[in-house]
Design an enzyme around this catalytic site. Structure first.
Site, PDB file in Angstrom:
ATOM      1  N   HIS A  89       1.223   8.300   7.125  1.00  0.00           N
ATOM      2  CA  HIS A  89       2.485   7.908   6.485  1.00  0.00           C
ATOM      3  C   HIS A  89       3.436   9.102   6.588  1.00  0.00           C
ATOM      4  O   HIS A  89       3.010  10.249   6.486  1.00  0.00           O
ATOM      5  CB  HIS A  89       2.232   7.526   5.028  1.00  0.00           C
ATOM      6  CG  HIS A  89       3.433   6.926   4.376  1.00  0.00           C
ATOM      7  ND1 HIS A  89       4.491   7.691   3.933  1.00  0.00           N
ATOM      8  CD2 HIS A  89       3.763   5.639   4.126  1.00  0.00           C
ATOM      9  CE1 HIS A  89       5.411   6.876   3.429  1.00  0.00           C
ATOM     10  NE2 HIS A  89       5.005   5.644   3.537  1.00  0.00           N
ATOM     11  N   GLU A 157       8.634   2.924  10.544  1.00  0.00           N
ATOM     12  CA  GLU A 157       9.241   3.344   9.283  1.00  0.00           C
ATOM     13  C   GLU A 157      10.203   4.506   9.493  1.00  0.00           C
ATOM     14  O   GLU A 157       9.778   5.670   9.526  1.00  0.00           O
ATOM     15  CB  GLU A 157       8.143   3.797   8.318  1.00  0.00           C
ATOM     16  CG  GLU A 157       7.139   2.735   7.984  1.00  0.00           C
ATOM     17  CD  GLU A 157       6.548   2.983   6.614  1.00  0.00           C
ATOM     18  OE1 GLU A 157       6.698   2.107   5.767  1.00  0.00           O
ATOM     19  OE2 GLU A 157       5.990   4.059   6.396  1.00  0.00           O
TER      20      GLU A 157
HETATM   21  P1  PGA Z   1       9.729   1.982   0.106  1.00  0.00           P
HETATM   22  O1  PGA Z   1       8.478   2.747   0.751  1.00  0.00           O
HETATM   23  O2  PGA Z   1       9.476   0.525   0.266  1.00  0.00           O
HETATM   24  O3  PGA Z   1       9.713   2.427  -1.343  1.00  0.00           O
HETATM   25  O4  PGA Z   1      10.937   2.432   0.823  1.00  0.00           O
HETATM   26  C1  PGA Z   1       8.050   2.382   2.003  1.00  0.00           C
HETATM   27  C2  PGA Z   1       6.866   3.188   2.417  1.00  0.00           C
HETATM   28  O5  PGA Z   1       6.050   3.637   1.636  1.00  0.00           O
HETATM   29  O6  PGA Z   1       6.669   3.380   3.596  1.00  0.00           O
END
Ligand code: PGA
Length: 250
Positions: A89, A157
Site C-alpha cells: 500500500h 491508487e
Molecule cells: P481512502 O483510502 O478510501 O480513505 O482514500 C484508500 C486506500 O486506503 O487506499
C-alpha cells in the site's frame, strides 16, 4: 458481473465496530453486487474467521524465516482464514519506506502460500517498471507451478487521492486501468481495482471502469459502508459509455 470491494481498515476498528459490520452482512442482497474482502488490523482478524465475506491482511512479512520481531508470517495468516494480502500500500511505501524490491519478494511469498495478492500501484507513469516487475513475478510463478487457477488484484491508487477526499478523474482512472491491463497482456487472471476517496456517491461510476474498488475511510464509517453495500450498479451514465468506448473496454 460481481465487483470486488476491498475494505482496508488501516489502524481502525474495534470489537464494537466488528459486531456492527457483521450485522450489515446479515442482509444477503449485497452478494448480488459485491465480492467483499475485509482487511481489518491483525488484532481483529479472529473476529471474522467464519464470515460471509473473505478476509484479507493489510500486510505480511517478506521473509520466510521466523526471526523478525513484530512481523507476521503468511502461514499464521492462513490459520486465521485469511485468503488475500495487500502488498505495498502506498502508505507503506511512502511513510514506512518499503522498497519495490522487497515488495516483489513479498508478492512471491504470498503467491507461494497460495494466497491472493492485492498489489497497490501508483499512476502507470510513475510505476511502469514496478508494474512490469509485478507482472514478471506473477508469470514466473504461474509457469513454475504450472497453475492456471490463480488470481492477482492490482489496485491502481494515485497517492494524491488516498484519504484526500479528491478521487482521480474518471478519465484518468479509465486510462490507468487500461494501461495496467495492457502491461498484464489482458490476462484474465488479473483484476484491476481503483482506490482513493471512493464513497457511496462515486462508486457506481468508478466501478464501470474497473473490476472493483479499494475502500479506506468509507469502509470504517458504518453509515457510508451500509449505503455502499446497497449501491445500484445499473447506473447508465452516458459519460461512462463514451469513456469505455474510447478506452476499448468491455
Ligand atoms: P481512502 O483510502 O478510501 O480513505 O482514500 C484508500 C486506500 O486506503 O487506499
Amino acid at each position: 458481473m460481481l465487483k470486488t470491494l476491498v475494505c482496508n481498515w488501516k489502524m481502525n476498528g474495534n470489537l464494537e465496530y466488528c459486531a456492527k459490520i457483521k450485522s450489515i452482512f446479515a442482509d444477503e442482497n449485497y452478494k448480488e453486487l459485491y465480492n467483499v474482502i475485509i482487511c481489518p488490523p491483525y488484532t481483529l482478524l479472529h473476529q471474522f474467521e467464519k464470515s460471509a465475506f473473505s478476509l484479507g491482511s493489510q500486510d505480511c512479512s517478506a521473509e520466510n524465516e521466523h526471526r523478525y520481531t513484530g512481523e507476521i508470517d503468511v502461514e499464521m495468516l492462513k490459520e486465521m482464514s485469511v485468503t488475500h494480502v495487500i502488498v505495498g500500500h502506498s502508505e507503506r511505501r511512502r511513510c514506512l519506506e518499503e522498497k519495490e524490491e522487497r515488495l516483489i519478494r513479498k508478492l512471491s511469498v504470498v503467491l507461494e502460500a497460495g494466497l491472493i495478492p492485492i498489489v497497490c500501484v501508483r499512476r502507470v507513469a510513475e510505476d511502469r517498471e514496478y508494474i512490469k516487475d509485478v507482472y514478471n513475478a506473477f508469470m514466473s510463478f504461474a509457469m513454475t507451478k504450472r497453475t492456471t487457477d490463480m488470481l492477482i488484484y492490482i489496485a491502481y491508487e494515485p497517492e494524491s487521492s488516498i484519504g484526500s477526499g479528491i478521487p482521480d478523474t474518471l478519465y484518468s482512472i479509465g486510462e490507468n486501468c487500461c494501461r495496467i491491463r495492457e502491461i498484464f497482456k489482458n490476462d484474465g487472471r488479473v483484476k484491476v481495482l481503483y482506490g482513493g476517496s471512493v464513497n457511496s456517491e462515486n462508486i457506481d461510476d468508478i466501478n464501470q471502469l474497473c473490476d472493483g474498488v479499494l475502500l479506506g475511510k468509507a469502509s470504517i464509517n458504518y453509515d457510508e459502508f451500509s449505503k455502499i453495500l446497497r449501491a445500484n450498479l445499473n447506473c447508465e451514465s452516458s459519460q461512462i459509455e463514451v469513456l469505455k468506448t474510447y478506452l476499448h473496454q468491455d
